[in-house]
Structure formats: structure tokens, C-alpha cells
Write an enzyme that holds these catalytic residues in place. Structure first.
Site, PDB file in Angstrom:
ATOM      1  N   TRP A 180       0.801  -1.222   0.000  1.00 20.81           N
ATOM      2  CA  TRP A 180       0.000   0.000   0.000  1.00 20.81           C
ATOM      3  C   TRP A 180       0.833   1.272   0.000  1.00 20.81           C
ATOM      4  O   TRP A 180       0.334   2.339  -0.321  1.00 20.81           O
ATOM      5  CB  TRP A 180      -0.916   0.026   1.227  1.00 20.81           C
ATOM      6  N   ASN A 181       2.108   1.178   0.363  1.00 16.40           N
ATOM      7  CA  ASN A 181       2.849   2.409   0.653  1.00 16.40           C
ATOM      8  C   ASN A 181       3.272   3.179  -0.592  1.00 16.40           C
ATOM      9  O   ASN A 181       3.504   4.390  -0.518  1.00 16.40           O
ATOM     10  CB  ASN A 181       4.073   2.110   1.529  1.00 16.40           C
ATOM     11  N   PRO A 205      -3.217  -5.326  -6.478  1.00 14.67           N
ATOM     12  CA  PRO A 205      -2.712  -4.216  -5.679  1.00 14.67           C
ATOM     13  C   PRO A 205      -3.374  -4.218  -4.310  1.00 14.67           C
ATOM     14  O   PRO A 205      -4.454  -4.783  -4.131  1.00 14.67           O
ATOM     15  CB  PRO A 205      -3.121  -2.982  -6.492  1.00 14.67           C
ATOM     16  N   ASP A 206      -2.739  -3.596  -3.346  1.00  9.38           N
ATOM     17  CA  ASP A 206      -3.357  -3.477  -2.028  1.00  9.38           C
ATOM     18  C   ASP A 206      -4.645  -2.680  -2.126  1.00  9.38           C
ATOM     19  O   ASP A 206      -4.782  -1.786  -2.969  1.00  9.38           O
ATOM     20  CB  ASP A 206      -2.381  -2.799  -1.066  1.00  9.38           C
ATOM     21  N   GLY A 255       6.178  -6.671   0.782  1.00  6.80           N
ATOM     22  CA  GLY A 255       5.414  -6.492   2.009  1.00  6.80           C
ATOM     23  C   GLY A 255       6.251  -6.827   3.229  1.00  6.80           C
ATOM     24  O   GLY A 255       7.482  -6.697   3.224  1.00  6.80           O
ATOM     25  N   GLU A 277      10.508  -8.576  -1.729  1.00  6.66           N
ATOM     26  CA  GLU A 277      11.134  -7.439  -1.061  1.00  6.66           C
ATOM     27  C   GLU A 277      10.383  -7.205   0.233  1.00  6.66           C
ATOM     28  O   GLU A 277       9.188  -6.899   0.224  1.00  6.66           O
ATOM     29  CB  GLU A 277      11.124  -6.166  -1.893  1.00  6.66           C
ATOM     30  N   CYS A 311      10.258   1.084   2.587  1.00  9.14           N
ATOM     31  CA  CYS A 311      11.110  -0.027   3.043  1.00  9.14           C
ATOM     32  C   CYS A 311      12.577   0.368   3.123  1.00  9.14           C
ATOM     33  O   CYS A 311      13.312  -0.145   3.961  1.00  9.14           O
ATOM     34  CB  CYS A 311      10.952  -1.217   2.107  1.00  9.14           C
ATOM     35  N   GLU A 409      11.159  -2.959  12.896  1.00  5.65           N
ATOM     36  CA  GLU A 409      10.906  -1.929  11.892  1.00  5.65           C
ATOM     37  C   GLU A 409       9.709  -1.090  12.324  1.00  5.65           C
ATOM     38  O   GLU A 409       8.620  -1.613  12.533  1.00  5.65           O
ATOM     39  CB  GLU A 409      10.641  -2.574  10.535  1.00  5.65           C
TER      40      GLU A 409
END
Length: 540
Positions: A180-181, A205-206, A255, A277, A311, A409
Site C-alpha cells: 500500500w505504501n 494491488p493493495d 510487504g 522485497e 522499506c 521496523e
């Protein structure tokens, strides 16, 4: 800190569809857009819908259909039927689609920026990074794919008599599940090399990125992508997302590390390849000879771009003790001058977090650190007067191993400061994490910077930059080590992973066998002599 942060007012979104039509109200979309984009989703006529929300207000900006497992299966059936014809086209022909798409993305950038901001809550300048990323990936693979995919001739088993050729065949249908980011970039850039390699794609897609992703797909249709080659399904990750990955000939997932482990296990059970990733706990080291003003300016971008929901953003600042105080003076001055706001125009330094869950995580990490003795040098508070999920850019010092933000994180606008006595201590601290996605080293001595970078266990390390230098180098691979993932995007690896390598070897003249009448021992001796001769003339 709170009263030093600047805020901005909202502005209205220009309507790109018709310049004569009144613009929508702030933080809404053209009411005709969702219905038009819904036609691009593989879903039944009576499908349930879900709400697309904007984090700027928490309000609903659109409704889109939810796909079912049956819809996913139909998407794969259609994609497989279309893939053979698409793969039969030349690479040059497929590249022309990407070049047209490159121009369409840039031409429609203002509309795309509005959608990215509305869905992600990020500042406009951070949304623009996504536009540049998509255009760059398009251009790179359109120009380089033919070379990456070109048949390669190799020395055969018997020189001259054996001719060996390496081919790269498309895998079939690639399943892409995006995060989503980065609603535009992470929804479409992983599909582009898969497509130019001759594959079809089923994209999920999210749900928080669906409008932007669908508009990006619509533009790809306009660029000339054949019908059914790219399928889109929407719905929850635990149902629709899993169904997409469980039917793919190759899996591309971006994600969390927790989910990535499960994705890898499911792919392995089917003997299907996967590229993942995942998370990061990225460090930026400022050596004692660095240009401190430049380092501080870049650190602000590297820590707080997209409100830290990136990320490869920096969550740890490692400072040489000789310059730590001076660096922090430059850095904190810039942090305190940052503007926060839900403005859909240029000039805002940081936007909102995406959701209540992200706000809760950021708040928990900061409050846990504060309660256990960390010092808040800047920020440290939510800003509900700006929007429901705003949180100040926050700098912590005195973070220890017992605090949640030390190893976990945060994925938000929080960075912790550590002081070291030299390069060896900095390298050890940078590597003191299970992650290994991105790193940064600042020094005027670039040779020294390279030496330090080589010892940091990350897929990408930037010298005198935070993350954009590596991210924007589309010819070089990008990905993670350790718990930050498997596989690479960008460069040769970013497209060849979507292919099956095939070796076609043609034997001319005598087949590979013991000649009639030659004793086996004599044949073995002559072959051993031949091997020595090939070594002597340095044949590989």
C-alpha cells in the site's frame, strides 16, 4: 517541537478529465472515475464492494468491487490464453508499448499525483518520486530488454562440434501482489519487466492503493497492451492475494517479512520461484569528515520521505562522536522546520500515515522508548488537528536493546541516533540487525565510503546519498539480504527472474560416443589429454 512544526491548508484537486467541469471538493475524486476503473477489475456484476479511504480525513473517496476466488481463476485462464500471442511478438514490439506508457505516465502526472496522495497520504514531492520511478523503469527496460533477453552462445562440450545457446523463455503468468505504501510505483513497476519478457500478469494491488493502480493499468491499456495480458483482481490479502500467488508461475511479493515467509513457503511447496522485497531497519552512517550540511539535508529526506513508510528509508542514524553534536544541530533544525499537511499541492514536507494501525505502531514504538529512558530530541506526538493519522517527524536518542524500536521496523517517521568512535564500530552497528535492505555512508573520501559500504550487509548501499541513488539506478539490481527478502528488481536480474533459462545444444558431426573399434581405455586416455590441452590454452 509541536509549535515549531508548520502546517498547511488543503487545496482543491484539479479535474484532469474535463477542464470545463467544476473541480471536486478537497480530498475527493472525480465521481465518474471509480465506475470507469471498476470495469478493469476481474469481478462479477453483483460483486461486493469495499471502501477506498483517504488517510487525510479517514473519509471514503470511492467504492470498488471485490473479486472472488473464482474471479482469480478466471483471470488466470484469460491471462494464459493471451500470453502465448503476446510472447510471440518481438521484444522490440513489446518495448514500444513501454515507451508509449512512459510518455502517458508523464503526461498524466498531475492526476496520478492527486490519486497517490489521496490514497497514501504522502506529500506531493514524495508522490512525484513514484512517477519518476515508473517512467525510469519503462525507459530502462524498453531500451535494454532486447539485450538482456538476447540468446547467448557458449562454448559447447566439444569445441567446434558442439554449439550451445542459452535462451530466456517467459515463465507464463506472473502473480504480483503489491503493497500500500507506494500506490503507483509498487503496483506497476514489477509488472513491466515481466510483461516485456513475454509474460502475462495477474496483479493484486493493495486495497489502499487500488484507485491509483487501476488508473495506471488503464494508461497501460492506452499504450497498446493487448487485452487480457494484464489482469487485475481486488480484495483482501488473506484470500484474493493468496489465490493470486498460489496460481502463479512465478511470485512477486512486496510487504512484511512475516507474510513474506509464508509466501516463500507456499511457493516452495509448488516448486515455483519467488522474489520478495520485505522489511528493513536501515542505517545511515556519518563519518567525521562528511559534509555535515549535505548529510543532514539528505538525512531528513531519507528518514521522513513518505512519512517513513518506505522499506528503504533510514530508521537509524549512526554518527561519529567527533561530529555528532554539530550534525544534530543541522539535522534537528531542519526537522523542526518541516511542514506537515494534507495539501494536494507542492510545498509540504511530510504528509500523513496511512491508517490507524500505522499510527498505533508508531505511537507504541515512541512511547515504549520514552518510558524506558530514551530522549525525544524532536517530535514525539500525533497531530490530530491536521488529520486522523498525522504524527510528527520524531528523533530519539538513547535507544537500547530493550526498546521495541531498536530492532523492530517502525515504518513511520521515527529515527534513532547512535554515537560511535569510528568506522569499525559503525559497521558493526549497521550490521546489528536481521534485516539487510538499504544503507547509507557519508564521507568526503569516496574510496573510504566504498570500502565501508562493501562491509555493510545490505542489498543496496548509497555513498553520500540516502536511498535515491541506488533506487533510481535502474540498471543495477536492488533487493535485500537476510530477512529483507529474496531476489532482485531492476537491472538484468529484475527481468531474467521472470524467465526460464533454456540451453539448446546442437551436436555436429560425430555424436558424443566412443568411436567404433577404439578401446574404452584408449578413448578415456585421449579425452583426458584433450582436457589438459583445453586447460593449457585457457578454454573455459
Amino acid at each position: 517541537m509541536t509549535d515549531q512544526l508548520q502546517t498547511t491548508a488543503t487545496t482543491e484537486i484539479p479535474d484532469p478529465a474535463d477542464e470545463h467541469r467544476p473541480s471536486p471538493a478537497p480530498h475527493t475524486v472525480d465521481p465518474t472515475l471509480p465506475g470507469r476503473l471498476a470495469h478493469r477489475v476481474r469481478a462479477g456484476a453483483q460483486a461486493q464492494t469495499f471502501d477506498c479511504l483517504t488517510p487525510f480525513t479517514g473519509g471514503v473517496i470511492a467504492k470498488l468491487p471485490v473479486s472472488t476466488i473464482t474471479d482469480v481463476e478466471r483471470a488466470y485462464d484469460a491471462a494464459r490464453a493471451a500470453q502465448t500471442g503476446w510472447a510471440a511478438r518481438s521484444v522490440a514490439d513489446r518495448a514500444r508499448v513501454l515507451l508509449r506508457y512512459h510518455d502517458l505516465i508523464l503526461r498524466h502526472r498531475d492526476e496520478l499525483l492527486d490519486l497517490i496522495q489521496l490514497e497514501s497520504g504522502k506529500a506531493r514531492k514524495h508522490a512525484f518520486e513514484e512517477v519518476l520511478d515508473v517512467a525510469g523503469v519503462c525507459r530502462h527496460y524498453a531500451r535494454k530488454a532486447e539485450g538482456y533477453l538476447r540468446p547467448q552462445k557458449h562454448l559447447g562440450a566439444i569445441p567446434v562440434l558442439t554449439q550451445s545457446t542459452e535462451l530466456h523463455q517467459p515463465r507464463g503468468v506472473i502473480g504480483v501482489v503489491g503493497p500500500w505504501n507506494y500506490p503507483l510505483s509498487m503496483s506497476i513497476t514489477d509488472a513491466l519487466p515481466a510483461l516485456i519478457a513475454g509474460n502475462a500478469v495477474v496483479l493484486r494491488p493493495d486495497e489502499k492503493a487500488s484507485l491509483t493502480a487501476l488508473r495506471a493499468v488503464e494508461l497501460l491499456d492506452q499504450a497498446g497492451l493487448p487485452q487480457d495480458v494484464l489482469q487485475v483482481v481486488l480484495g483482501p490479502g488473506q484470500t484474493v492475494g493468496e489465490a493470486v500467488l498460489d496460481r502463479a508461475d512465478y511470485v512477486m511479493y512486496t510487504g512484511s517479512t512475516t507474510t513474506g515467509r509464508k509466501v516463500a513457503q507456499r511457493a516452495a511447496a509448488r516448486l515455483v520461484g519467488a522474489s520478495l522485497e520485505l522489511g528493513g531497519k536501515n542505517a545511515l552512517y556519518v563519518a567525521e569528515d562528511a559534509n555535515l550540511k549535505n548529510a543532514a539535508e539528505s538525512a531528513v529526506r531519507s528518514c521522513f520521505s513518505s512519512a517513513g513508510q518506505l522499506c528503504i528509508s533510514i530508521e537509524r542514524l549512526i554518527l561519529h562522536e567527533r561530529i555528532a553534536d554539530e550534525f544534530l544541530e543541522h539535522f534537528l533544525t531542519r526537522v523542526r522546520k518541516m511542514t506537515l499537511g494534507a495539501d494536494l499541492s507542492w510545498g509540504v514536507d511530510m504528509g500523513s500515515l496511512i491508517s490507524p494501525a500505522q499510527l498505533e505502531r508508531v505511537t507504541q514504538h515512541v512511547e515504549d522508548a520514552r518510558a524506558k529512558g530514551a530522549t525525544v530530541l524532536a517530535g514525539g506526538h500525533p497531530r490530530p488537528e491536521l488529520g486522523p493519522y498525522f504524527y510528527e517527524p520524531t528523533v530519539l536518542e538513547g535507544v537500547t536493546s530493550g526498546m521495541d524500536c531498536r530492532m523492530g521496523e517502525t515504518f513511520g517517521p521515527v529515527v534513532s541516533v547512535y554515537r560511535v568512535s569510528g568506522d569499525e564500530e559503525a559497521i558493526a552497528l549497521a550490521n546489528d540487525t536481521n534485516y539487510g535492505l538499504n544503507g547509507s555512508v557519508w564521507t568526503k573520501d569516496t574510496r573510504r565510503g566504498r570500502r565501508i559500504a562493501e562491509r555493510i550487509r545490505c542489498g543496496t548501499v548509497n555513498v553520500n546519498e540516502g536511498y535515491i541513488a541506488a533506487w533510481g539506478s535502474n540498471g543495477s539490481p536492488m533487493g535485500g539480504m537476510g530477512e529483507s527478502g529474496l531476489g532482485r528488481r531492476h537491472g538484468a536480474e529484475g527481468i531474467l527472474k521472470y524467465t526460464e533459462t533454456q540451453n539448446i545444444s546442437v551436436q555436429r558431426g560425430t555424436p558424443f560416443k566412443i568411436p567404433p573399434g577404439v578401446p574404452e581405455k584408449v578413448w578415456a586416455r585421449s579425452m583426458a589429454t584433450g582436457m589438459r590441452m583445453m586447460k593449457g590454452i585457457r578454454l573455459p
